[in-house]
Design a protein around this motif. Structure first.
Motif, short mmCIF file in Angstrom:
data_model
loop_
_atom_site.label_atom_id
_atom_site.label_comp_id
_atom_site.label_asym_id
_atom_site.label_seq_id
_atom_site.Cartn_x
_atom_site.Cartn_y
_atom_site.Cartn_z
N ASP A 171 3.25 8.48 0.11
CA ASP A 171 1.90 9.31 -0.49
C ASP A 171 1.34 8.24 -1.40
N GLU A 172 -0.07 8.52 -1.96
CA GLU A 172 -0.67 7.52 -2.46
C GLU A 172 -0.18 7.30 -3.88
N TYR A 207 2.31 4.55 -3.33
CA TYR A 207 1.64 3.18 -3.22
C TYR A 207 1.01 2.60 -4.40
N VAL A 208 0.55 3.52 -5.29
CA VAL A 208 0.08 2.93 -6.63
C VAL A 208 1.10 2.65 -7.57
N HIS A 235 -5.09 10.62 6.05
CA HIS A 235 -3.98 9.85 5.34
C HIS A 235 -4.77 8.72 4.45
N TYR A 236 -4.01 8.78 3.21
CA TYR A 236 -4.64 7.57 2.47
C TYR A 236 -4.88 6.31 2.76
N LEU A 237 -3.70 5.71 3.58
CA LEU A 237 -3.85 4.58 4.15
C LEU A 237 -4.96 4.47 5.23
N ARG A 267 -7.82 3.87 3.02
CA ARG A 267 -8.03 2.58 2.44
C ARG A 267 -8.09 1.29 3.13
#
Length: 349
Positions: free
Chosen positions: A52-53, A56-57, A85-87, A90
C-alpha cells in the motif's frame, strides 16, 4: 545473477555481502521496525500491487545512502491492478493521471516474454474478462459487470457421462447463508463437468457431513476442498473419515481458473459443462457480478459459485501467470533514470 565468488550469502539473516563492499538485504514487509532503521541506496519490490502507499512511502524514506556513480532509485515489478491503485496513479497508468516527476514505467504484455513456451502462451489466450485484460494484455483496469460473461445455458448446461480421472467436492460453508457442496469431475481430455450439487441453509455439521458421505458414495469423490474459515466443519468431516483439505481461497486466481473453462474449442466443445440438476449453481453463474470499480465479487448469490471455485482450485493445476510491469523512480540525489538498468531488472526476475 551475481558471479560466483563475488559474494557471501548469509541465509540466516537474509543478507548477501558483496566482496569489496556493499550488501543486499532481502525479505518481506512484515517487520517494519527493522526496515525503518536502515540506510539504503536503493530498493526493489516484487509484486508491488500487494503493497500500500504507506509501505511505499516508508521504503522511499530509507533510500538515503549516497554511493558514488549509483543513482538512488526504487524499482517495482508487478502484475497490473485496478486503476484506483496508488501505483497506477503515481506512474500514470490509470488512464487519467500524469506520471509523477522522476517516475518512469515500462509496460509489457505476456507475449513480449520470449522465454515462454508456445503451449503456455496458447493457454493464456484462453483467459477471458478481467484476467485477460490484466494478465495477457497488461491493462490496469477495474472490474464491473458479470464475472462469468461467457457462461451460456445453451452451451454449458448438459448431462455428461464419464469415465472421470478426478472427482473433487468443493464445500462453501454457511448457516444463515446456505452451505453448498459442488461435485466437480475431470475427464481424460481435462474437460470439467459439474455432476451434482447440494445447497441447503441452516444446516448443522452432522447434516453437512451426511450429505458429503452420500455424495462420496455416489460419485467416488477423492477429496473435499472446504472453505478455509470452516475449521470446525473440516474437523468433523475428518472424524467421519472423509478426505478433507482446506480450500485455496485466492479469489481472483480461482475466478480466473473457472473463467478459463467456459470458452469452446475449434469443434465447439466447451471446457466445462454443468448437469441440469445443478439448478442453484446455474442460476448463480448467470448473475454473479463484480462490486462496481473493485476487484471483489458481490457477496450475494455466491454460495454454489464459491464451492465451484474451491473444487476447481483443487482439481486444476497450472503454473500461474508470467507478466510484469516494471516501474522505476529516481530519487533526489541520483542521476538520470537509466532505462537499460530497469530492463536488466526485468530479465533478472
Amino acid at each position: 545473477m551475481l558471479p560466483t565468488g563475488t559474494y557471501e550469502h548469509h541465509r540466516s539473516n537474509k543478507t548477501i555481502t558483496i566482496n569489496g563492499g556493499g550488501e543486499i538485504i532481502y525479505g518481506g514487509l512484515d517487520d517494519e521496525s527493522r526496515i525503518g532503521s536502515m540506510n539504503l541506496s536503493g530498493v526493489a519490490i516484487d509484486e508491488a500491487t500487494e503493497t500500500d502507499e504507506a509501505d511505499y512511502v516508508m521504503l522511499r524514506g530509507r533510500i538515503r545512502l549516497d554511493v558514488d556513480q549509483l543513482a538512488n532509485q526504487i524499482y517495482l515489478a508487478t502484475n497490473p491492478g485496478p486503476p484506483t491503485h496508488y501505483l497506477a496513479k503515481r506512474f500514470g497508468l490509470d488512464g487519467s493521471s500524469r506520471c509523477a516527476n522522476g517516475c518512469h514505467a515500462i509496460q509489457t504484455c505476456t507475449a513480449d516474454n520470449g522465454f515462454l513456451p508456445d503451449d503456455y502462451l496458447e493457454d493464456l489466450n484462453t483467459f477471458t474478462g478481467l484476467a485477460r485484460k490484466r494478465y495477457v494484455l497488461g491493462q490496469w483496469c477495474g472490474s464491473d459487470g458479470l464475472i462469468y460473461d461467457l457462461f451460456d445455458r445453451a452451451v454449458h448446461v448438459k448431462d455428461r457421462r464419464g469415465p472421470w480421472t478426478k472427482c473433487i467436492g468443493g464445500v462453501d460453508w454457511g448457516f444463515t447463508h446456505p452451505t453448498a457442496v459442488v461435485v466437480v469431475c475431470e475427464d481424460e481430455q481435462q474437460r470439467i463437468h459439474v455432476i451434482d450439487e447440494w445447497v441447503e441453509n441452516k444446516q448443522l455439521e452432522p447434516e453437512i457431513v451426511a450429505a458429503c458421505l452420500r455424495l462420496r458414495r455416489q460419485y467416488g469423490i477423492q477429496e473435499f476442498h472446504v472453505d478455509p474459515s470452516a475449521a470446525a466443519l473440516r474437523e468433523t468431516m475428518d472424524r467421519a473419515e472423509l478426505p478433507v483439505k482446506s480450500a485455496n481461497n485466492d479469489v481472483l486466481a480461482g475466478i480466473s481458473k473457472v473463467g478459463k473453462c467456459f470458452p469452446v474449442d475449434g469443434e465447439g466443445v466447451p471446457g466445462i459443462t454443468i448437469a441440469p440438476r445443478c439448478r442453484k449453481l446455474i442460476d448463480e453463474l448467470g448473475t454473479y457480478e463484480w462490486m462496481p470499480g473493485k476487484d471483489k465479487p458481490k457477496k450475494e448469490l455466491d454460495d454454489a459459485v464459491d464451492a465451484l471455485r474451491y473444487g476447481l482450485m483443487g482439481i486444476v493445476d497450472d503454473n500461474g501467470f508470467t507478466f510484469s510491469v516494471i516501474s522505476g523512480e529516481e530519487l533526489a540525489g541520483g542521476g538520470k533514470f537509466n532505462d537499460e538498468r530497469c530492463w536488466n531488472t526485468v530479465y533478472s526476475q
